[in-house]
Design a protein around this motif. Structure first.
Motif, PDB file in Angstrom:
ATOM      1  N   ASP A   1       5.078   7.608  -6.310  1.00 23.23           N
ATOM      2  CA  ASP A   1       5.529   9.007  -6.941  1.00 23.23           C
ATOM      3  C   ASP A   1       5.134   9.895  -6.130  1.00 23.23           C
ATOM      4  O   ASP A   1       5.441  11.319  -6.899  1.00 23.23           O
ATOM      5  N   ILE A   2       5.134  10.229  -5.010  1.00 24.95           N
ATOM      6  CA  ILE A   2       5.449  12.215  -4.532  1.00 24.95           C
ATOM      7  C   ILE A   2       7.190  12.099  -3.579  1.00 24.95           C
ATOM      8  O   ILE A   2       7.821  10.985  -3.186  1.00 24.95           O
TER       9      ILE A   2
ATOM     10  N   LEU B   1       0.957  -1.527   0.039  1.00 23.09           N
ATOM     11  CA  LEU B   1      -0.051   0.253  -0.202  1.00 23.09           C
ATOM     12  C   LEU B   1       0.522   0.862  -0.050  1.00 23.09           C
ATOM     13  O   LEU B   1       0.652   2.111  -0.839  1.00 23.09           O
ATOM     14  N   MET B   2       1.809   1.385   1.158  1.00 21.32           N
ATOM     15  CA  MET B   2       2.489   2.359   0.602  1.00 21.32           C
ATOM     16  C   MET B   2       3.627   2.748   0.055  1.00 21.32           C
ATOM     17  O   MET B   2       3.615   4.061  -1.049  1.00 21.32           O
TER      18      MET B   2
ATOM     19  N   GLU C   1       2.182   1.956  -3.502  1.00 18.10           N
ATOM     20  CA  GLU C   1       0.891   2.098  -4.344  1.00 18.10           C
ATOM     21  C   GLU C   1       0.949   3.433  -3.802  1.00 18.10           C
ATOM     22  O   GLU C   1       0.810   4.814  -4.905  1.00 18.10           O
ATOM     23  N   LEU C   2       0.750   3.783  -2.356  1.00 22.69           N
ATOM     24  CA  LEU C   2       0.121   5.829  -2.196  1.00 22.69           C
ATOM     25  C   LEU C   2       1.688   6.345  -2.367  1.00 22.69           C
ATOM     26  O   LEU C   2       1.786   7.285  -2.904  1.00 22.69           O
ATOM     27  N   PHE C   3       2.958   6.310  -2.238  1.00 21.92           N
ATOM     28  CA  PHE C   3       3.779   7.222  -1.846  1.00 21.92           C
ATOM     29  C   PHE C   3       5.370   7.176  -2.813  1.00 21.92           C
ATOM     30  O   PHE C   3       5.252   7.747  -2.990  1.00 21.92           O
TER      31      PHE C   3
ATOM     32  N   PHE D   1       2.195  10.745   6.374  1.00 20.57           N
ATOM     33  CA  PHE D   1       1.420   9.711   6.277  1.00 20.57           C
ATOM     34  C   PHE D   1       1.982   8.654   5.852  1.00 20.57           C
ATOM     35  O   PHE D   1       1.615   7.502   5.968  1.00 20.57           O
TER      36      PHE D   1
ATOM     37  N   LEU E   1       3.129  15.534   2.804  1.00 25.62           N
ATOM     38  CA  LEU E   1       2.042  14.463   2.346  1.00 25.62           C
ATOM     39  C   LEU E   1       2.946  13.583   2.793  1.00 25.62           C
ATOM     40  O   LEU E   1       2.486  12.352   4.094  1.00 25.62           O
TER      41      LEU E   1
END
Lengths: 870, 150
Positions: A627-628, A620-621, A623-625, A638, A634
């Motif tokens: 490309d940040i 999940l991490m 997937e979420l992060f 998080f 953010l």
């Protein structure tokens, strides 16, 4: 401060240099004898005849004679070694003291620079000068006189010895010295120029780095990163070029020396050999000369090194000192004895015909005259270029006018000791800057003029401190003990530290800092071990808060700590530890790497489950992060994974998807496992922590408690309903539970309950006192700029100055707060002179007298509209 | 209801329907799920904006004007408070839970940085807002025409 390095050395270490020199000279006869002895041993003892010989009235046969001479040789080795040891130690001590002295003098200069000088010399350049550049001076000073004396002397002794053996060999040994004596200085001179340039370039680099740190936000906001990188790259390129040139030249000098050194034995072998064969020279003498020549190499090398070193150090010294010699330094601060002449009220503050010009001869203040009575409150307003800010600094004695005078009770301000101004004036500028340390440290700074009594600590500590001070004086450093009691209670008008705390709170309330301070107190982790009374009262608060939270409206807001129940609002890691640790002991983002934690999980049968869940979280991490940008807010708020590890976790996830989790290595599992510990079931809502796992986690908690290694005893405490936890904040201790996720405004409502209880038990002041221990961070970064300004005003008010000058220092407050705070300050300082330089004309109406400045002149001086209305 | 289901709900909201699901997942992850009791206010008119809300379960009523009269009812999958969030203006109406409500609060300090961070997301939201404006204009035109007929 001396302009030249040798001037500095002779001024402050003449005696030490003399001692070093004397020791060196005394050591020479022994050195000479130790050189001569091998020849005697070979020629007289091994090769000799006519035994027994007479020595000190005793007769010796050949073997005992050989042993005797060898023992004397051994003794000489010890004596020479001993001399060397004593001399080196003494040199080291002298050098380090001189370095300490130089650094202190330079720092002292910074404090005495006239303020405009700081506009010319960037901070980023001052720091490396004191920290790095002068470092070499310390190593050099001890050797400054002794190296040339010692090695020069050694050289002379050895050469003299060679001449004594045979003048031809002596000549051979020094045949090449004249050549070296000519070209080395030539090469060295070029090297010096390069060294100068290198020092300058390094300073500029330091400045660019310093600027980048300060302006990093603007760099990002302007996307100027590439430009700044190019700028640094350019600087580095220049430094590289210079360093490479230096290296090449240094190497050339070294190479030529080594080459010439190896050339000399040619003369020994040819000429010496010839003399031995002819019978003009004994073999023993040639061997001794060769041995001596080998010894010659090292002092010669040392002398050359010394020559190069002194040249480099001289350049550094002179370049540094030049930067620390502005045209006009402030005088050295006087001591209390000199201040005693200035007691009681000092009279009116008068500005007579003051003009101030800048570097370009432009008039900033133009013949300003103004008188401000004792206890008068006055506002000075004007636009930014009106000169009012500079005028404030002139009034505070921080800028000296170009012409005209500022007088206090008829005495010229610039003639008064600087300390009188610093203690009787309270000047607050508008740059919101605090010193790293606690809030208390910052507030009391205005009361710390010089020690008023011994510090706490036993007789032993005091003796040690006296010793340290004696050493400090040897280097001309500060004669004051940092650990003494510096707080001048009388200046604050209080009798003891308790009263001081009360007054500090009142002053902070006066500048509108009270609720901030209360919040800081709640967040502080004060060391209350000695304050058992406060601990008892806070435990009472805990019981009362618990009682109030039983109310059905509120009970759903907090999940209290219960040793036997899983806490849904706490993370997995917190649930297992069920306690609080000192900072950095259990890094919440790295718990998987902690061996004890893994052991606990294993015993509770949760290790595999933990890794399974971690893998899901990792996916999940990623997937979420992934490309940040890791620096993004953010991400920081998080992500479970630190910025430096996201790439590794991403690879791990791909690895698992390709080859399966079974193939993971032990180390990789640890990295992943850290994610499991960070899960908070009700906050993250991933549905991964089942009821069964919760039961197991409580089991793990018992396991964790059972065998906690001793190393954590001093940095960790379990949550105990009846005990205060010293590693948890006041707020956490009082609440003793977790604010739940999923209830609107839960934090605020709980905060109100806590506040009510603390108020009702009359503990607000106590909590605020804890807040005084709040660490403000470097430059005060943990506080908002407006809070910093409040602290700076409070600091000056605390010392009860005759004159309080507020130079645009409320500009970061919000509008309503400004009005309120001005009112409160005026009320608190009703008997003191208050001069407020304001940008907002509206605020000025709160003063009875308003002066309007324009283009460096006073445009208007009249009672304010507010005063007129009254 | 888990994160996955929340993402499903958000996806059904027109404003977000075209936004990349991965972004919506981050949005959901960074949002708070809150439960409201009957009669509890989400916010009052004039309050500072702290975010937008999506109702997951239950109903809420919108109260506006000085008398705080009922102007609309909200149900599951409804989004509200987003205009205040985007425009950074105080709340123009109050919202009160009608019975127990579960809602997702998308905090302003999460949503706005995401818009600047992901231009394609900002684009989708803009297009949806433009459609909304178009519909409102259309309705206004029809109403005006009807009024003229009467």
């Amino acid at each position: 401060m001396q302009d030249t390095l040798f001037g500095f050395i002779l001024r402050y270490s003449r005696r030490q240099q003399f001692v070093i020199l004397t020791l060196t000279l005394v050591s020479f006869p022994f050195l000479y004898f130790s050189l001569d002895l091998p020849k005697i041993i070979i020629n007289e003892a091994i090769d000799g005849k006519d035994f027994p010989r007479l020595f000190l009235g005793q007769e010796f046969d050949q073997i005992p004679y050989l042993l005797l001479l060898s023992l004397i040789f051994l003794a000489l080795v010890f004596i020479n070694g001993g001399f060397k040891y004593v001399i080196e130690i003494y040199k080291g001590k002298t050098g380090e003291r001189m370095l300490r002295r130089l650094r202190f003098q330079l720092y002292d200069r910074i404090l005495r620079f006239p303020l405009p000088h700081f506009r010319r010399i960037p901070q980023g350049e001052l720091i490396p000068m004191i920290t790095g550049e002068v470092e070499a001076v310390g190593g050099f000073v001890g050797a400054a006189i002794s190296i040339p004396a010692f090695y020069g002397g050694t050289l002379v002794v050895i050469i003299f010895f060679m001449f004594m053996q045979d003048y031809v060999l002596g000549l051979a040994a020094i045949a090449l010295y004249p050549i070296q004596a000519i070209w080395i200085p030539i090469l060295q001179k070029k090297l010096l120029n390069y060294n100068r340039r290198r020092v300058r370039e390094i300073r500029r680099l330091a400045n660019v780095i310093g600027e980048s740190v300060r302006g990093v936000t603007d760099i990002h906001a302007s996307d100027a990163g590439h430009f700044l990188r190019a700028r640094v790259s350019d600087r580095l390129g220049r430094i590289y070029g210079i360093r490479y040139d230096i290296y090449r030249r240094k190497f050339l000098i070294k190479f030529l020396n080594a080459f010439l050194g190896q050339l000399t034995p040619f003369f020994f072998f040819s000429m010496g050999g010839y003399l031995v064969i002819k019978g003009d020279l004994t073999l023993g003498a040639l061997v001794a000369v060769l041995a001596a020549y080998k010894d010659l190499a090292s002092p010669w090398k040392e002398l050359l090194n010394y020559y190069q070193q002194q040249a480099a150090v001289r350049v550094k010294y002179e370049q540094v000192v030049r930067n620390f010699a502005p045209a006009k330094l402030m005088p050295e601060p006087p001591l209390k004895a000199e201040m005693d002449a200035y007691v009681g009220p000092l009279g009116d503050l008068e500005v007579a015909n003051v003009t101030l010009v800048d570097d370009f001869d432009i008039k900033i203040l133009d013949h300003v005259s103004l008188a401000i009575g004792q206890g008068e409150h006055i506002a000075i307003t004007g636009v930014e270029t009106s000169g009012k800010t500079e005028f404030g600094m002139v009034l505070g004695g921080l800028l000296t006018p170009s012409t005209g005078r500022v007088k206090l009770g008829g005495q010229d301000l610039s003639q008064l000791p600087r300390s009188v101004v610093g203690r009787r004036f309270g000047y607050v500028g508008n740059d919101p800057f605090l010193f790293a340390g606690t809030l208390r440290d910052n507030l009391l700074l205005g009361l710390k003029h010089e020690p008023v009594g011994p510090g706490d600590g036993g007789a032993e500590a005091q003796a040690l401190q006296r010793q340290n001070l004696a050493e400090a004086l040897m280097s001309g450093n500060s004669p004051f003990d940092l650990r003494a009691d510096w707080v001048d209670l009388a200046a604050a008008g209080v009798a003891n530290h308790d009263e001081l705390a009360v007054r500090t709170l009142r002053v902070l309330a006066c500048v509108g800092m009270d609720s901030d301070l209360y919040e800081m107190g709640l967040r502080s982790m004060g060391d209350f071990e000695e304050d058992s009374d406060s601990i008892e009262r806070l435990l009472a608060v805990r019981r009362e808060v618990r009682a109030r939270l039983l109310d059905p409206e509120l009970s759903q807001l907090v999940e209290p700590f219960d040793p036997d129940a899983f806490n849904h609002s706490a993370s997995v890691g917190e649930n297992i530890m069920f306690g609080a640790a000192a900072d950095g002991v259990f890094d919440p983002k790295k718990l998987g790497e902690n061996p004890y934690m893994r052991e606990v999980l294993k015993k509770a049968g949760l290790l595999d489950t933990g890794i399974d869940i971690s893998i899901q979280v990792a996916e999940l991490m990623v997937e979420l992060f992934s490309d940040i940008d890791p620096g993004d807010e953010l991400f920081e708020r998080f992500s479970f994974i630190d910025a430096d590890e996201i790439a590794e976790v991403k690879e791990l996830v791909q690895f698992i998807q390709g080859k399966g989790a079974a193939k993971l290595k032990e180390r990789q599992k640890r990295v992943l496992l850290s994610l499991f510990f960070q899960l908070v079931p009700t906050r993250h809502r991933l549905g991964l922590i089942t009821d069964r796992i919760m039961v197991q986690l409580v089991e793990a908690r018992r396991e964790f408690t059972k065998n906690l290694p001793d190393e954590y005893n001093r940095s960790f405490e379990f949550f105990d309903p009846g005990k205060f936890n010293r590693w948890a904040t006041v707020q956490d201790n009082v609440l003793f539970g977790k604010v739940v996720y999923g209830q609107p405004r839960a934090k605020e409502r709980v905060g109100e309950v806590i506040k009510d209880v603390i108020d009702s038990m009359d503990l607000r002041a106590t909590v605020m006192r804890f807040g005084l221990d709040y660490h403000v961070g470097p430059g005060g970064a943990m506080l908002t700029p407006a809070q910093r300004q409040k602290v700076m005003i409070a600091r000056q008010m605390l010392k009860r100055p005759d004159t309080l000058i507020l130079n645009d220092c409320l500009n970061l407050f919000d509008g309503a707060a400004q009005e309120a705070v001005i009112g409160q300050i005026r009320e608190e300082c009703r008997d003191q002179r208050v001069v407020a330089l304001l940008s907002q004309a509206g605020l000025a109406n709160r003063f009875p007298r308003v002066v309007l400045m324009d283009k460096g002149m006073i445009a208007d001086d009249s009672p304010s509209l507010g005063a007129v209305a009254e | 209801m888990s994160l996955k289901e929340e993402v499903e709900v958000i996806k059904r909201i027109p404003l977000f329907s075209k936004v990349d699901p991965a972004r919506l997942k981050l949005l959901a992850f960074a949002s708070d799920r809150l439960t409201y009791a009957d009669g509890q206010f989400f916010f009052h008119s004039g309050d500072q904006c702290d975010g937008a809300y999506v109702i997951l379960e239950g109903e809420a009523e919108v109260l506006a004007g000085e008398a705080q009269s009922l102007v609309a009812k909200l149900g599951p999958n409804d989004l509200f408070g987003e205009i205040g969030m985007i425009c950074n203006k105080p709340r123009s109406a109050s919202v009160r839970a009608l019975g127990a409500v579960t809602a997702l609060r998308i905090p302003t300090d999460v949503f706005m940085p995401m818009l600047t961070k992901f231009p394609e997301m900002a684009m989708e939201v803009t297009i949806e807002l433009a459609h909304r404006l178009e519909r409102t204009t259309q309705q206004l035109v029809e109403r005006t025409a009807e009024n003229a007929k009467q």
